[in-house]
Write an enzyme that holds these catalytic residues in place. Structure first.
Site: not given
Ligand SMILES: C[S@@+](CC[C@H](N)C(=O)[O-])C[C@H]1O[C@@H](n2cnc3c(N)ncnc32)[C@H](O)[C@@H]1O
Lengths: 192, 269
Positions: A18, A45, A138
């Site tokens: 991310s 992401h 996540d």
């Protein structure tokens, strides 16, 4: 057919990241050797931009073929695949990948957890997952599932991460044997 | 986690008892959705889940709703709607009337988006939009046309990015936490249950929109559905798919030509 090129089942590496993961990818990917028995899937992401600029950017830095995953595409070795924005990716038993537009998970689509969990049961010990820098939660649940299915996993050394939260969560909860600086990640992946 | 064999058992039960055929759906997606439902509804064992499905038709409804993904948005992928606006609708506008089919329309956000485009192009009154889905409950929501007010900011941004020039809120009236879209949009819509797996062609269309439905099917089923669409399209009709779906690998691809960069194809013969 193309997938008949390889008789042994492919090994799969999934890299999830991310915030702060792009710089790591740009350091690691150019140094990777071509490995015909390994497929690499990248789940990061990012914003849903219309053109696939990230694929182009990554492709410009490595000699390995880079492409965005298409629905029901069969994974080939020696290729780097990128999860498309705004879809989860799911791994089929027959070596194909499906796209999924279901609810966001951890406020994310693609979700790293969804990719790791789905691959864990299909690829078992042939799977390696690496979790990079990020400010999200996540990926950690997914890594636990990989571990439970005898897959391998590694985490970026949080002290080298621009956003240490995500890898730090993984370190705290899963006590990985392999915690890697971006430099060490290169040798790790080339050894798969 | 639910084992693969157990997924097959449930899919067979549902087919035998209720006639819904999920055998050619993506196994990975079924597995994820069923595992999710299993956890959400806190079943102590697979046997209990199976028992519930076999003996409680009310629960079957929930099962179908949860394993078919219903997530949708208005003006999702604005560049797609921009292409419809600028390239496709002007062509359709030359016909005396326009028949459009939204297959797998879910709760209808996409259908209302289309109606808005048609209205702004001055074509709505000569259009009929057939909106179908396997799931009667989402169709009921679509027919009512009430959507969460919290989504309107995003939808309004999408609308503007899709080339919309009006005040988006002029299309609905807000009350409490929902907004109701204008009846003038709904008037040209026909909602009906239709299962792409088992139901046939029911009309000939100028434009078929089927977005983010085929990704839940395996290759063989995708191809059957492409043939169903092909049968339901006249010459020079358009087929619009989701942003990651393609006609390219299907048996019908030879007589379809992609229009521009968006996932829109035109039937050439
Ligand atoms: C992810 S939604 C897509 C909604 C919308 N088209 C979009 O792209 O935003 C998928 C829809 O396909 C429907 N569906 C699944 N299987 C179907 C079938 N066999 N026949 C018709 N619709 C189906 C589901 O009920 C769901 O509403």
């Amino acid at each position: 057919m193309a997938q008949d090129r390889i008789t042994a089942p492919l090994k799969l590496l999934i890299i999830g990241g991310s915030a702060g993961s792009l710089t790591v990818l740009l350091k690691v990917l150019p140094a990777l050797n071509y490995n015909v028995s390994l497929s690499i899937v990248i789940v990061v992401h990012r914003k849903n931009t219309p053109d696939s600029t990230l694929a182009d950017l990554l492709a410009s830095r490595t000699k390995i073929h880079v492409k965005e995953i298409e629905d029901k595409e069969s994974l080939l070795g020696g290729t780097i695949y990128l999860a498309p924005p705004d879809y989860h990716i799911l791994f089929e038993n027959n070596g194909a990948v499906s796209l999924d537009f279901s609810e966001k998970v951890n406020f994310s689509r693609p979700s790293i957890d969804v990719a790791f969990e789905s691959a864990a049961e299909v690829y078992k010990e042939r799977l390696t997952c690496i979790l990079l820098s990020g400010a999200s939660s996540d990926g950690v649940k997914g890594l636990a599932e990989v571990k439970r299915n005898n897959g391998n996993f590694a985490v970026q050394d949080p002290s080298t991460a621009q956003a240490p939260y995500m890898p730090q969560q993984a370190v705290n909860k899963l006590h990985p044997n392999t915690v890697l600086t971006p430099e060490a990640m290169i040798g790790f992946i080339n050894g798969l | 986690m639910i084992e693969d064999e157990n997924i097959d058992i449930l899919v067979n039960d549902v087919f035998e008892l209720y006639g819904y055929d999920f055998t050619e759906y993506s196994k990975a997606s079924l597995k994820r959705r069923i595992s999710r439902l299993y956890t959400l509804d806190k079943f102590p064992s697979f046997a209990e889940l199976r028992y519930k499905i076999k003996n409680d038709p009310g629960y079957l409804k929930r099962f179908v709703e949860e394993i078919t993904v219903n997530v949708t948005e208005m003006f999702r992928d604005p560049s797609f709607y921009l292409a419809l606006r600028n390239e496709i609708l002007p062509k359709l506008g030359t016909y005396p009337y326009i028949r459009i089919w939204h297959a797998g329309c879910s709760t209808g956000e996409e259908v209302y988006s289309m109606a808005i485009l048609l209205k702004e192009a001055g074509l709505l009154s000569k259009s009929i939009i057939y909106a179908t889905d396997i799931n009667p409950d989402v169709l009921e929501k679509a027919r009512v046309g009430i959507f969460p007010i919290a989504n309107m900011k995003l939808y309004s941004e999408n609308y503007i990015a899709s080339g919309g020039r009006l005040d988006f809120s002029s299309y609905y009236s807000a009350n409490y936490d929902g907004v109701k879209f204008d009846e003038s949009l709904t008037k040209q819509m026909v909602f009906s249950a239709h299962n792409l797996v088992s139901d046939g062609s029911f009309n000939e269309f100028h434009l078929i929109v089927c977005r983010n439905v085929l990704i839940y099917f395996d290759k063989q089923l995708q191809d059957k559905v492409f043939q169903l669409f092909d049968k339901s399209m006249g010459k020079l009709a358009y087929l619009a798919l989701g942003s990651k779906e393609t006609v390219k690998f299907s048996s019908i691809h030879l007589h379809y030509k992609q229009v521009g960069k968006e996932k829109i194809w035109r039937k050439t013969e």
